[in-house]
Design an enzyme around this catalytic site. Structure first.
Site, PDB file in Angstrom:
ATOM      1  N   GLU A 208       0.849  -1.196   0.000  1.00 34.78           N
ATOM      2  CA  GLU A 208       0.000   0.000   0.000  1.00 34.78           C
ATOM      3  C   GLU A 208       0.879   1.238   0.000  1.00 34.78           C
ATOM      4  OE1 GLU A 208      -2.928   0.625   2.990  1.00 34.78           O
ATOM      5  OE2 GLU A 208      -3.947  -1.279   2.617  1.00 34.78           O
TER       6      GLU A 208
ATOM      7  N   ARG B 253      -0.817   5.462 -24.876  1.00 33.79           N
ATOM      8  CA  ARG B 253      -0.998   4.719 -26.125  1.00 33.79           C
ATOM      9  C   ARG B 253      -2.375   4.075 -26.217  1.00 33.79           C
ATOM     10  NH1 ARG B 253       4.664   1.578 -25.794  1.00 33.79           N
ATOM     11  NH2 ARG B 253       4.264   1.962 -23.580  1.00 33.79           N
TER      12      ARG B 253
ATOM     13  N   LYS C  29       5.196   1.595 -42.749  1.00 39.49           N
ATOM     14  CA  LYS C  29       5.411   0.257 -42.191  1.00 39.49           C
ATOM     15  C   LYS C  29       4.080  -0.415 -41.893  1.00 39.49           C
ATOM     16  CE  LYS C  29       5.714   1.124 -37.182  1.00 39.49           C
ATOM     17  NZ  LYS C  29       4.641   2.026 -37.125  1.00 39.49           N
TER      18      LYS C  29
ATOM     19  N   ASP D  53       9.882   2.107 -27.147  1.00 43.01           N
ATOM     20  CA  ASP D  53       9.598   1.070 -26.161  1.00 43.01           C
ATOM     21  C   ASP D  53      10.465  -0.156 -26.446  1.00 43.01           C
ATOM     22  OD1 ASP D  53       8.570  -0.817 -24.425  1.00 43.01           O
ATOM     23  OD2 ASP D  53       6.475  -0.435 -24.911  1.00 43.01           O
TER      24      ASP D  53
ATOM     25  N   THR E  55      10.687  -0.625 -34.015  1.00 40.42           N
ATOM     26  CA  THR E  55      10.376   0.280 -35.124  1.00 40.42           C
ATOM     27  C   THR E  55      11.600   1.066 -35.555  1.00 40.42           C
ATOM     28  OG1 THR E  55       8.044   0.515 -34.528  1.00 40.42           O
ATOM     29  CG2 THR E  55       9.014   2.296 -35.807  1.00 40.42           C
TER      30      THR E  55
END
Length: 310
Positions: free
Chosen positions: A36, A93, A190, A220, A224
């Site tokens: 917590e 995202r 792409k 990330d 890409t």
């Protein structure tokens, strides 16, 4: 004005405090044994203008909960105004339904932050600009563009450059950089087969013999950017460098960047660098502390924030 930081990115908060020549507000943000979150503010904040800095990066849910509990603690301490400074807005995202029966979590998080007590939000390079409309409170979306443009000019000059958007969705961002650098624009088309994987299909524009500067908001898995760099080099580019605002860099991303044709990946400190990032030979981090500090100062003094980018 008071500046308080949670635990996700203390180095950035300390840099902002140094720029503003103020001390960070003393507070305890810790966990009980069952994880917590507990928050206690050790200074009087009644009637004050308080800025809370917290990136909702990995561990995303823990950092988000820290922010929410801190906002609630400040609201109950009778602060005059609470501004949530979120350099990296997690869940950005998930800004739309991508399939049947899926959530729009970026909107849910906006509701949580508002309900917890924030009067205003400051963030950097939202994945989708429309997320500003998810908040029912004023929201300032800052841009790392001035930081990137200055660094590109210092490190690469402006001759024989081409700015590349690694996907169609980032064309507006890349075009803005190309305009300031007075250079050409190229686009990589792409096809993404599944989340985290991408296949480069086509390069729109002339990159042969050019030094390519790719511009993105989030890196990330780095799939890409690495695939794009490989495609650019195969198309005859002289070199490929990438600039991305938020270095999420999960899993084997750092190793992937190191092994890729990328000459360099430049990220900002919206997310605190991991040890792997700090040790990587071709990843470099720029600070956005002066940009955030100036925005915080202007908000505190009720001055224009948009003029920072005009």
């Amino acid at each position: 004005m008071k500046l308080l930081t949670c635990n996700s990115n203390r180095p950035l908060a300390e840099a902002i405090a140094g720029y503003l020549n103020i001390d960070l507000t003393k507070a305890t943000i810790k966990r009980f044994n069952d994880m917590e979150v507990f928050v206690e503010i050790h200074e009087n904040v009644r009637g004050r203008d308080v800025f809370v800095l917290q990136s909702t990066c990995y561990p995303t849910n823990d950092n988000l909960m820290e922010l929410l509990v801190t906002l609630d603690a400040l609201r109950r301490a009778s602060t005059r105004r609470i501004t949530a400074v979120i350099p990296y807005y997690g869940y950005s995202r998930q800004d739309r339904k991508t399939a049947a029966r899926t959530p729009i979590t970026a909107k849910l998080v906006a509701n949580l932050i508002t309900t917890a007590g924030a009067h205003r939000v400051v963030t950097v390079d939202l994945h989708a600009g429309q997320i500003q409309g998810f908040f029912d409170i004023p929201t300032d979306n800052l841009y790392a563009q001035p930081v990137f443009v200055n660094d590109i000019k210092q490190e690469h000059g402006t001759s024989n450059l081409v700015v590349v958007s690694p996907d169609v969705g980032g064309v507006a961002r890349a075009r803005a950089h190309a305009k300031l650098l007075d250079c050409d624009l190229a686009i990589i088309d792409k096809r993404r087969e599944r989340a985290g994987d991408s296949e480069v299909m086509n390069i729109i524009g002339d990159v042969k013999g050019k030094r390519c500067i790719m511009i993105d908001d989030i890196v990330d898995s780095a799939g890409t950017l690495c695939n794009a760099a490989e495609a650019l080099m195969k198309a005859g580019a002289e070199s490929a460098v990438a600039y991305a605002t938020h270095g999420v860099l999960t899993g084997g991303a750092v190793a992937r960047v190191t092994a890729s044709p990328l000459k360099e990946l430049v990220i900002t400190d919206t997310i605190a660098a991991t040890e792997a990032v700090r040790l990587s030979p071709n990843i470099r981090q720029l600070t956005i502390a002066p940009l955030l500090a100036e925005a915080i100062l202007r908000i505190s003094e009720d001055r224009s924030v948009s003029s920072l980018f005009s």
